[in-house]
Motif scaffolding. Structure first.
Motif, mmCIF file in Angstrom:
data_model
loop_
_atom_site.group_PDB
_atom_site.id
_atom_site.type_symbol
_atom_site.label_atom_id
_atom_site.label_comp_id
_atom_site.label_asym_id
_atom_site.label_seq_id
_atom_site.Cartn_x
_atom_site.Cartn_y
_atom_site.Cartn_z
ATOM 1 N N GLY A 127 48.043 36.473 40.206
ATOM 2 C CA GLY A 127 49.387 35.932 40.302
ATOM 3 C C GLY A 127 49.580 35.193 41.611
ATOM 4 O O GLY A 127 48.838 35.393 42.581
ATOM 5 N N ASP A 156 50.888 38.818 44.735
ATOM 6 C CA ASP A 156 50.641 40.218 44.390
ATOM 7 C C ASP A 156 51.045 41.065 45.594
ATOM 8 O O ASP A 156 50.373 41.037 46.629
ATOM 9 C CB ASP A 156 49.172 40.460 44.041
ATOM 10 N N SER A 188 53.515 41.877 40.700
ATOM 11 C CA SER A 188 52.755 40.638 40.564
ATOM 12 C C SER A 188 53.667 39.544 40.010
ATOM 13 O O SER A 188 54.247 39.693 38.929
ATOM 14 C CB SER A 188 51.559 40.830 39.616
ATOM 15 N N VAL A 229 53.739 36.489 38.187
ATOM 16 C CA VAL A 229 52.842 35.766 37.284
ATOM 17 C C VAL A 229 53.555 34.603 36.600
ATOM 18 O O VAL A 229 53.180 34.184 35.506
ATOM 19 C CB VAL A 229 52.240 36.726 36.220
ATOM 20 N N VAL A 236 49.895 31.291 37.649
ATOM 21 C CA VAL A 236 48.682 32.069 37.877
ATOM 22 C C VAL A 236 47.654 31.176 38.563
ATOM 23 O O VAL A 236 47.464 30.013 38.180
ATOM 24 C CB VAL A 236 48.116 32.622 36.546
ATOM 25 N N ASN A 268 52.562 29.786 33.431
ATOM 26 C CA ASN A 268 52.465 30.998 32.613
ATOM 27 C C ASN A 268 53.844 31.371 32.057
ATOM 28 O O ASN A 268 54.338 32.479 32.286
ATOM 29 C CB ASN A 268 51.897 32.141 33.454
ATOM 30 N N LYS A 285 53.945 34.523 29.960
ATOM 31 C CA LYS A 285 53.400 35.728 30.613
ATOM 32 C C LYS A 285 52.153 36.246 29.891
ATOM 33 O O LYS A 285 51.885 37.449 29.874
ATOM 34 C CB LYS A 285 54.467 36.826 30.677
ATOM 35 N N LYS A 321 47.500 37.606 32.935
ATOM 36 C CA LYS A 321 47.781 38.763 33.781
ATOM 37 C C LYS A 321 46.956 38.684 35.063
ATOM 38 O O LYS A 321 45.809 38.220 35.054
ATOM 39 C CB LYS A 321 47.452 40.069 33.047
ATOM 40 N N SER A 322 47.543 39.174 36.136
ATOM 41 C CA SER A 322 46.823 39.228 37.395
ATOM 42 C C SER A 322 45.645 40.201 37.267
ATOM 43 O O SER A 322 45.793 41.311 36.758
ATOM 44 C CB SER A 322 47.756 39.673 38.523
#
Length: 272
Positions: free
Chosen positions: A5, A8, A164, A166, A169, A238, A241, A244-245
């Motif tokens: 992300g 973070d 995070s 996001v 990203v 993103n 969503k 993902k980190s």
């Protein structure tokens, strides 16, 4: 590529205490300033009350000293007139002067005491506010390994959780030194290579292609001697969503080849 992300943030409490309540769940989207959890605050409330009493006491002391100074200065004025008329001795007049000077010194000490008490009160209020832990950024909550009743503190080895962001990203990937040199020479250096880099695509871990194109925004100026590669960073939007980190994928960079020999993909294989 390794996905992370744009921000973070590790969440760590600034004061020690037992968790009294957790307001969020794992994977929940939170906003900046939203309350995440609270720590038992009774001892910090007591510290605020004690510091407030010290401030009030110091202010009262200053008022008393100011009153005494006003009385002493009035007495000094009277004794000055009496001294000028030679009704009292110089010793009595000097004594009155010394009394005023002594009281002003007491006033300075009382003001310093008030400043120290106010500093303690400010610190106590800060510690009390730290009992309510809020999110420093908008994002998604990570794992919550600790539950209500657990003891937390600033010296925790692992963070309480991670937030995070996001909304965008970053995808970190590598390019060989040879390819980077070719690109840099063609585009007039690293900065030119970044600006002229075409939009890139992302192949996800399950083999599907991500629906939004990304843009290479940075190239490392240092070559990793162990791998002979240069690291790059690409931004991907993103909005859904989906990314993902901590995830992974493969960056696909479009490239134009002239006079190339084309073979069917079904007759080639990929090896490490």
């Amino acid at each position: 590529a390794t996905l992370k992300g744009v921000q973070d943030v590790e969440i760590r409490p600034k004061v020690s205490g037992f968790i009294t309540r957790i307001y969020v769940q794992e994977g929940q989207a939170v906003g900046r300033g939203q309350v995440l959890f609270t720590i038992d605050s009774e001892q910090f409330r007591a510290a605020v009350r004690q510091a407030s009493e010290a401030v009030n006491s110091a202010r009262q002391q200053i008022n008393v000293v100011n009153s005494n100074i006003a009385t002493a200065e009035l007495t000094l004025e009277n004794k000055k007139m009496l001294f000028e008329k030679q009704i009292i001795s110089e010793f009595e007049y000097k004594t009155a002067q010394n009394q005023v000077a002594s009281l002003k010194a007491q006033l300075g000490a009382a003001q310093a005491q008030l400043g120290a008490a106010q500093a303690q009160l400010s610190a106590a209020r800060d510690n009390l506010s730290f009992c309510t832990v809020t999110s420093p950024a908008s994002g998604v909550i990570g794992m919550l390994p600790l539950k209500v009743g657990a003891l937390v503190g600033p010296s925790m080895v692992s963070p309480f959780t991670t937030v995070s962001d996001v909304s965008q990203v970053n995808a970190y990937f590598s390019m060989t030194e040879k390819d980077m040199l070719t690109l840099s020479k063609a585009e007039g250096g690293l900065n030119g290579a970044v600006s002229m880099m075409p939009p890139v695509r992302l192949q996800l871990a399950d083999g599907t292609e991500y629906g939004y194109e990304g843009k290479v925004v940075a190239i490392s100026g240092v070559i990793d001697q162990s791998t002979g590669s240069v690291q790059l960073k690409a931004h991907f939007p993103n909005p859904d969503k989906l990314l993902k980190s901590g995830g992974s994928g493969t960056i696909i960079i479009p490239r134009t080849n002239s006079d190339a020999i084309v073979v069917p993909q079904s007759v080639v294989m990929e090896v490490q």
